[in-house]
Write an enzyme that holds these catalytic residues in place. Sequence first.
Site, PDB file in Angstrom:
ATOM      1  N   GLU A  77     -18.384  21.692 -15.655  1.00  0.00           N
ATOM      2  CA  GLU A  77     -18.758  20.358 -16.138  1.00  0.00           C
ATOM      3  C   GLU A  77     -17.922  19.284 -15.447  1.00  0.00           C
ATOM      4  O   GLU A  77     -18.428  18.216 -15.086  1.00  0.00           O
ATOM      5  CB  GLU A  77     -18.570  20.280 -17.651  1.00  0.00           C
ATOM      6  CG  GLU A  77     -19.548  21.165 -18.406  1.00  0.00           C
ATOM      7  CD  GLU A  77     -19.086  21.411 -19.838  1.00  0.00           C
ATOM      8  OE1 GLU A  77     -19.018  20.452 -20.599  1.00  0.00           O
ATOM      9  OE2 GLU A  77     -18.789  22.567 -20.179  1.00  0.00           O
ATOM     10  N   LYS A  94     -16.316  29.238 -29.720  1.00  0.00           N
ATOM     11  CA  LYS A  94     -16.708  28.606 -28.458  1.00  0.00           C
ATOM     12  C   LYS A  94     -15.962  29.129 -27.234  1.00  0.00           C
ATOM     13  O   LYS A  94     -14.790  29.449 -27.285  1.00  0.00           O
ATOM     14  CB  LYS A  94     -16.486  27.086 -28.534  1.00  0.00           C
ATOM     15  CG  LYS A  94     -17.476  26.359 -29.420  1.00  0.00           C
ATOM     16  CD  LYS A  94     -18.915  26.475 -28.942  1.00  0.00           C
ATOM     17  CE  LYS A  94     -19.232  25.570 -27.793  1.00  0.00           C
ATOM     18  NZ  LYS A  94     -19.298  24.168 -28.160  1.00  0.00           N
ATOM     19  N   GLN A 148      -7.480  -1.981   4.063  1.00  0.00           N
ATOM     20  CA  GLN A 148      -6.402  -1.228   3.409  1.00  0.00           C
ATOM     21  C   GLN A 148      -6.952  -0.423   2.226  1.00  0.00           C
ATOM     22  O   GLN A 148      -6.365   0.571   1.819  1.00  0.00           O
ATOM     23  CB  GLN A 148      -5.305  -2.192   2.932  1.00  0.00           C
ATOM     24  CG  GLN A 148      -4.158  -1.525   2.214  1.00  0.00           C
ATOM     25  CD  GLN A 148      -2.937  -2.430   2.090  1.00  0.00           C
ATOM     26  OE1 GLN A 148      -2.227  -2.635   3.054  1.00  0.00           O
ATOM     27  NE2 GLN A 148      -2.721  -2.992   0.909  1.00  0.00           N
ATOM     28  N   SER A 188       0.829  -1.219   0.000  1.00  0.00           N
ATOM     29  CA  SER A 188       0.000   0.000   0.000  1.00  0.00           C
ATOM     30  C   SER A 188       0.856   1.259   0.000  1.00  0.00           C
ATOM     31  O   SER A 188       0.337   2.366   0.102  1.00  0.00           O
ATOM     32  CB  SER A 188      -0.939   0.003   1.212  1.00  0.00           C
ATOM     33  OG  SER A 188      -0.210  -0.140   2.418  1.00  0.00           O
ATOM     34  N   LYS A 226      -7.967   3.783   2.134  1.00  0.00           N
ATOM     35  CA  LYS A 226      -7.164   4.989   1.903  1.00  0.00           C
ATOM     36  C   LYS A 226      -7.340   5.577   0.502  1.00  0.00           C
ATOM     37  O   LYS A 226      -7.565   6.776   0.354  1.00  0.00           O
ATOM     38  CB  LYS A 226      -5.688   4.695   2.203  1.00  0.00           C
ATOM     39  CG  LYS A 226      -5.427   4.696   3.715  1.00  0.00           C
ATOM     40  CD  LYS A 226      -4.077   4.180   4.111  1.00  0.00           C
ATOM     41  CE  LYS A 226      -4.005   2.668   4.162  1.00  0.00           C
ATOM     42  NZ  LYS A 226      -4.988   2.031   5.090  1.00  0.00           N
ATOM     43  N   ASN A 285      -2.075  -2.396  13.184  1.00  0.00           N
ATOM     44  CA  ASN A 285      -3.528  -2.178  13.128  1.00  0.00           C
ATOM     45  C   ASN A 285      -3.950  -0.916  13.881  1.00  0.00           C
ATOM     46  O   ASN A 285      -4.782  -0.147  13.400  1.00  0.00           O
ATOM     47  CB  ASN A 285      -4.273  -3.399  13.671  1.00  0.00           C
ATOM     48  CG  ASN A 285      -4.026  -4.629  12.813  1.00  0.00           C
ATOM     49  OD1 ASN A 285      -3.451  -4.528  11.722  1.00  0.00           O
ATOM     50  ND2 ASN A 285      -4.469  -5.786  13.288  1.00  0.00           N
ATOM     51  N   THR A 292     -39.036  27.297 -11.010  1.00  0.00           N
ATOM     52  CA  THR A 292     -39.348  25.929 -10.570  1.00  0.00           C
ATOM     53  C   THR A 292     -39.541  25.142 -11.863  1.00  0.00           C
ATOM     54  O   THR A 292     -40.006  25.719 -12.868  1.00  0.00           O
ATOM     55  CB  THR A 292     -40.637  25.849  -9.712  1.00  0.00           C
ATOM     56  OG1 THR A 292     -41.737  26.265 -10.525  1.00  0.00           O
ATOM     57  CG2 THR A 292     -40.561  26.745  -8.485  1.00  0.00           C
ATOM     58  N   HIS A 293     -39.147  23.896 -11.860  1.00  0.00           N
ATOM     59  CA  HIS A 293     -39.182  23.071 -13.083  1.00  0.00           C
ATOM     60  C   HIS A 293     -38.391  23.713 -14.218  1.00  0.00           C
ATOM     61  O   HIS A 293     -38.706  23.502 -15.388  1.00  0.00           O
ATOM     62  CB  HIS A 293     -40.624  22.820 -13.563  1.00  0.00           C
ATOM     63  CG  HIS A 293     -41.567  22.417 -12.484  1.00  0.00           C
ATOM     64  ND1 HIS A 293     -41.815  21.107 -12.134  1.00  0.00           N
ATOM     65  CD2 HIS A 293     -42.299  23.175 -11.623  1.00  0.00           C
ATOM     66  CE1 HIS A 293     -42.674  21.071 -11.124  1.00  0.00           C
ATOM     67  NE2 HIS A 293     -42.987  22.312 -10.800  1.00  0.00           N
ATOM     68  N   ASN A 343     -16.146  27.516 -23.433  1.00  0.00           N
ATOM     69  CA  ASN A 343     -16.834  26.447 -22.713  1.00  0.00           C
ATOM     70  C   ASN A 343     -16.588  26.488 -21.196  1.00  0.00           C
ATOM     71  O   ASN A 343     -15.484  26.783 -20.758  1.00  0.00           O
ATOM     72  CB  ASN A 343     -16.375  25.087 -23.234  1.00  0.00           C
ATOM     73  CG  ASN A 343     -16.784  24.856 -24.675  1.00  0.00           C
ATOM     74  OD1 ASN A 343     -17.822  25.353 -25.118  1.00  0.00           O
ATOM     75  ND2 ASN A 343     -15.957  24.142 -25.415  1.00  0.00           N
ATOM     76  N   SER A 381     -12.616  25.700 -28.105  1.00  0.00           N
ATOM     77  CA  SER A 381     -12.794  24.462 -28.844  1.00  0.00           C
ATOM     78  C   SER A 381     -11.660  24.313 -29.844  1.00  0.00           C
ATOM     79  O   SER A 381     -11.098  25.302 -30.312  1.00  0.00           O
ATOM     80  CB  SER A 381     -14.145  24.503 -29.578  1.00  0.00           C
ATOM     81  OG  SER A 381     -14.100  23.678 -30.719  1.00  0.00           O
TER      82      SER A 381
HETATM   83  N1  ARG Z   1      -1.126  -1.284   5.192  1.00  0.00           N
HETATM   84  C1  ARG Z   1      -2.064  -1.766   6.138  1.00  0.00           C
HETATM   85  C2  ARG Z   1      -3.391  -1.022   5.965  1.00  0.00           C
HETATM   86  O1  ARG Z   1      -3.398  -0.035   5.362  1.00  0.00           O
HETATM   87  C3  ARG Z   1      -1.571  -1.567   7.533  1.00  0.00           C
HETATM   88  C4  ARG Z   1      -2.132  -2.542   8.507  1.00  0.00           C
HETATM   89  C5  ARG Z   1      -1.616  -3.905   8.248  1.00  0.00           C
HETATM   90  N2  ARG Z   1      -2.060  -4.798   9.241  1.00  0.00           N
HETATM   91  C6  ARG Z   1      -2.003  -6.131   9.056  1.00  0.00           C
HETATM   92  N3  ARG Z   1      -2.444  -6.871  10.006  1.00  0.00           N
HETATM   93  N4  ARG Z   1      -1.571  -6.643   7.923  1.00  0.00           N
HETATM   94  O2  ARG Z   1      -4.419  -1.443   6.429  1.00  0.00           O
END
Ligand code: ARG
Length: 459
Positions: free
Chosen positions: A291, A284, A323, A24, A326, A111, A156-157, A286, A278
Site C-alpha cells: 500500500e 488482521k 536549485q 541549499s 535536487k 553554475n 480482464t476487467h 495487512n 492492527s
Molecule cells: N546551490 C546552487 C544550486 O543548487 C548552486 C549554484 C548557484 N549559482 C548561482 N549563480 N547562485 O543551484
Amino acid sequence: MAGKMWAGRFTKEIDERVNDFNSSISFDARMYKQDIEGSVAHATMLGECGIIPLEESKAIIKGLKGILKDIDNGELHFDPAAEDVHMFIEAELTSRLGNTGKRLHTARSRNDQVALDIRMNLKVEIKEIENLVSELITTLVNLAEKNLTTVMPGYTHLQRAQPITFAHHLMAYAQMLLRDLGRLEDTYKRTNIMPLGSGALASTTYPIDRQRVCDLLGFDEITQNSLDGVSDRDFCIELASAISILMMHLSRFSEEIVLWCSWEFKFIELDDAYATGSSIMPQKKNPDITELIRGKTGRVYGDLTTLLTMMKGLSLAYNKDMQEDKEAIFDAVDTVKLCLTTFIPMIETMKVLPDNMRNAAAKGFINATDCADYLVKKGLPFRDAYKITGTLVHTCIEKNLTLETLPMEEYMALCESFDEDVYDAISLETCVMQRKAYGGPAPESVKAQIEYTRKKLAE
Ligand code: ARG
C-alpha cells in the site's frame, strides 16, 4: 554569517532569513563526494595547463582529500549557515590552505560546478537503481521457474477470463522491469556528459582542457554549448520519468498483491516479517508495504511534475529556480530505492498458494473460449460456437454446474458436434498447455520467456 564570498560588492550583511531561504546545504550536502572529486579533477587540470602553479594545484588536491576524509570520518560537519555544499567546501579549503585555497575556483562557476555534481551523483544513483531492478527481475524469474504449471485465472476487467499460470503472470512484470532497465540505461547515457568548463554561462577565457577533466572523471563526452551546459536539467527529468514509470509498475504489482493476500483471493500469504498487524483487530495481517508503494508512486509523480514545471518558463541560462531540482530528483531516487529494497525480499519470502489459485481458476467458466474453440475444430464457424457456448454457460449457472460437470446430454442437446473428448479439451490443464504460441502461458513458452529475460539481464 559574516564574510560572504561576494562581500566586495555589498555594503550590508545578508538578512538571516534570506540566508536560510537561499541555502541549499541541507539537501545538497549529499553531493560532497562528487563535489570534491570534481574539484580535484578541476585543480589537476588547472595545474597541468599552467593556469595555477603546479605546487598549488597539488596542495589543493591534498587539502580536498583531507576534507573528504574528515567528512567521511565525521570529524568535519556541514555548517547549516553555509549557502551550499560548494561554498562550504571551498571555504573550508581556504581556511585550511589560506591563499592557495582561493585559487581553486579559477575558470569555474558554481553554475557549471553544480551541473557537474548532480550528473556525477545521479550516475551513481542510476547504477544503484539498475542493480535493484535487476535483482527484482532475477527474483521474479526464479519464482516463475518454480510455478510453470501453477494454474491461475487470468483476468480482464478483474473478471476471470482465461486460464494462465502464476509463472506467466510474474513474467509479465519481468518484461515491464526489463523496459525500465532500458530507460534507466538510456538516461544514464545522457547524464554521462561533462559540463564543467561552461563557466557561469559563457565558458572562460582561460586555456582550460575540458577533455582532460572529462577523462579524469570518467565521462563519455563533454557538453557542446556552455549555455546549455549550465542550464540543462533534461537528465533529471528523464530520470524522474523513468522512475515514475518504474513506480507505476511496482504500484500495479502492489495492487495485485493487496488483492492476492485478501481472503477473497488468498493466492499468496505474505511472510510475517513483511506484513503488519492492527492495533485493535487481532485477526488482521495487512499488506502495508504494497500500500505504501502504491501511495509513494503519487509522490514520485509529484517530483516529476515539480521538475517539469520548474524548468518550463526559464530563460537561458542558469536561474536560481534550478536549485529546486535536487530535492525533487533526490526524493524520487530515494523513494524508488526504498520501495525496491523492501519489495524484493517481500516477494522472495511470500508463500504461493497454488490450490487456491487452481480453485479460483475452476470457477468463473474461464475455459469457455476453449469450449468454443473445440466446436470450431469440429467445423463450426466461431460465432456459432461462441453462441452455443454462451448458452451452455447460462445453463450451468442456472443448474449450479460448471462446464466440467455439465452432463453430456446437455451438450448434445445444444449441438451434435459435442463428444466425450470435450471434457479433456476444456480441462484447465489442457487450456493452459495448448496456449503455446510464443508469449503465451504454456510452460514451454514461459520457459522461452525466462530464457530471453535471463539473456537480456546478462547483457
Ligand atoms: N546551490 C546552487 C544550486 O543548487 C548552486 C549554484 C548557484 N549559482 C548561482 N549563480 N547562485 O543551484
